[in-house]
Design a protein around this motif. Structure first.
Motif, mmCIF file in Angstrom:
data_model
loop_
_atom_site.group_PDB
_atom_site.id
_atom_site.type_symbol
_atom_site.label_atom_id
_atom_site.label_comp_id
_atom_site.label_asym_id
_atom_site.label_seq_id
_atom_site.Cartn_x
_atom_site.Cartn_y
_atom_site.Cartn_z
ATOM 1 N N GLU A 79 67.769 -15.517 54.824
ATOM 2 C CA GLU A 79 66.695 -16.743 54.521
ATOM 3 C C GLU A 79 66.319 -17.503 55.640
ATOM 4 O O GLU A 79 66.949 -17.620 56.594
ATOM 5 N N VAL A 120 64.676 -21.206 56.422
ATOM 6 C CA VAL A 120 64.223 -22.625 55.904
ATOM 7 C C VAL A 120 63.236 -23.070 56.913
ATOM 8 O O VAL A 120 63.224 -22.954 58.217
ATOM 9 N N HIS A 175 73.556 -18.549 53.489
ATOM 10 C CA HIS A 175 73.256 -20.060 53.572
ATOM 11 C C HIS A 175 73.695 -20.644 54.750
ATOM 12 O O HIS A 175 73.768 -21.746 54.722
ATOM 13 N N GLN A 222 63.678 -14.468 52.134
ATOM 14 C CA GLN A 222 63.322 -15.479 51.091
ATOM 15 C C GLN A 222 62.861 -16.748 52.064
ATOM 16 O O GLN A 222 63.704 -17.087 52.901
ATOM 17 N N VAL A 238 63.032 -20.971 52.318
ATOM 18 C CA VAL A 238 63.622 -22.146 51.644
ATOM 19 C C VAL A 238 62.879 -23.377 52.287
ATOM 20 O O VAL A 238 62.783 -23.794 53.508
ATOM 21 N N HIS A 266 61.215 -27.443 51.350
ATOM 22 C CA HIS A 266 61.036 -28.745 50.493
ATOM 23 C C HIS A 266 59.637 -29.107 50.205
ATOM 24 O O HIS A 266 58.918 -29.340 51.022
ATOM 25 N N LEU A 302 62.022 -20.396 47.624
ATOM 26 C CA LEU A 302 62.692 -21.377 47.059
ATOM 27 C C LEU A 302 62.564 -22.795 47.190
ATOM 28 O O LEU A 302 62.629 -23.297 48.370
ATOM 29 N N ASP A 303 62.353 -23.435 46.156
ATOM 30 C CA ASP A 303 61.807 -25.046 46.558
ATOM 31 C C ASP A 303 62.937 -25.784 46.412
ATOM 32 O O ASP A 303 63.557 -26.114 45.203
ATOM 33 N N THR A 304 63.388 -26.480 47.376
ATOM 34 C CA THR A 304 64.743 -27.481 47.216
ATOM 35 C C THR A 304 64.355 -28.801 46.424
ATOM 36 O O THR A 304 65.305 -29.160 46.026
ATOM 37 N N TYR A 338 70.523 -27.765 51.939
ATOM 38 C CA TYR A 338 70.435 -26.625 51.220
ATOM 39 C C TYR A 338 71.620 -26.168 50.941
ATOM 40 O O TYR A 338 72.370 -25.628 49.626
#
Length: 229
Positions: free
Chosen positions: A3, A5, A32, A85, A87, A89, A115-117, A162
């Motif tokens: 992923e 960020v 992660h 993916q 990540v 905000h 993916l929206d934190t 996250y």
């Protein structure tokens, strides 16, 4: 699972009416957990920096004037994120700006899963503040260096947030590397001492004691298939 960020800084809030990306920061995660690999670049927006935006991130027109254009760094950026993916905000903001920049140079929008934190945080903590600073406070993540917004610093902080949103560093879970089962969970090997099987056949003394016990009944008990009494 790889992923990325991601965070951006911009000249404003309207990607479709002249505002531009001036900084991109990305942090790579595997399962992660940060790998230490990152992508970071300042960009020349080819326009002035409004005072409101400067107050947020401190990136001036003069500082950005000799930085590369988005078109000069887009290849490196796309190579770094690959098909991972993303990540982010408040993902709609950053994705809107990045896709607007891609459209300006005739390129297709990003197709990476996102993916929206912010949404994750709101589901986990309904009614609570979901800003990056608020989540850092909640999870006791040190953000004392965040006097101004910065894309790479914010991506690094978001990577820690996250991880906490996804369950945190639990000691009984393998979060990076190692074999996994068919559903993607980590396989944990448990060492147990060998113990020989216990003998279960009755001894002669036990059989005799059992026979004497049964003779004490006036009628056979129920478990012998007959009615008592």
């Amino acid at each position: 699972m790889r992923e990325i960020v991601l965070d951006t800084e911009t000249t404003g809030i309207d990607a479709l009416n002249g505002d531009r990306v001036v900084e991109i920061g990305c942090v790579e995660l595997l399962n992660h957990v940060s790998t230490g690999n990152h992508f970071h670049v300042y960009l020349n927006p080819e326009r002035d920096m409004p005072a409101e935006a400067f107050a947020v991130h401190g990136l001036s027109t003069e500082f950005l004037s000799d930085k590369p254009l988005f078109s000069q760094k887009v290849g490196d950026f796309l190579e770094f994120i690959g098909d991972a993916q993303l990540v982010i905000h408040n993902a709609s903001f950053d994705m809107g700006f990045l896709n607007a920049e891609l459209a300006r140079i005739g390129m297709k929008p990003l197709r990476n899963p996102v993916l929206d934190t912010v949404q994750v945080a709101r589901r986990r903590f309904p009614g609570a503040p979901a800003s990056l600073d608020a989540l850092c406070r909640r999870f006791e993540i040190d953000n004392s260096n965040r006097t101004l917004h910065g894309a790479l610093l914010d991506a690094q902080l978001l990577a820690e947030v996250y991880l906490e949103l996804m369950g945190g560093r639990q000691p009984d879970l393998v979060l990076a590397g190692g074999p996994t089962n068919a559903s993607g969970g980590a396989i944990v090997k448990v060492e147990r001492p060998f113990r020989p099987a216990r003998p279960h056949a009755p001894s002669a003394e036990e059989l005799a004691a059992h026979e004497a016990f049964l003779k004490g009944f006036k009628a056979p008990p129920l478990w012998f298939g007959e009615k008592a009494g």
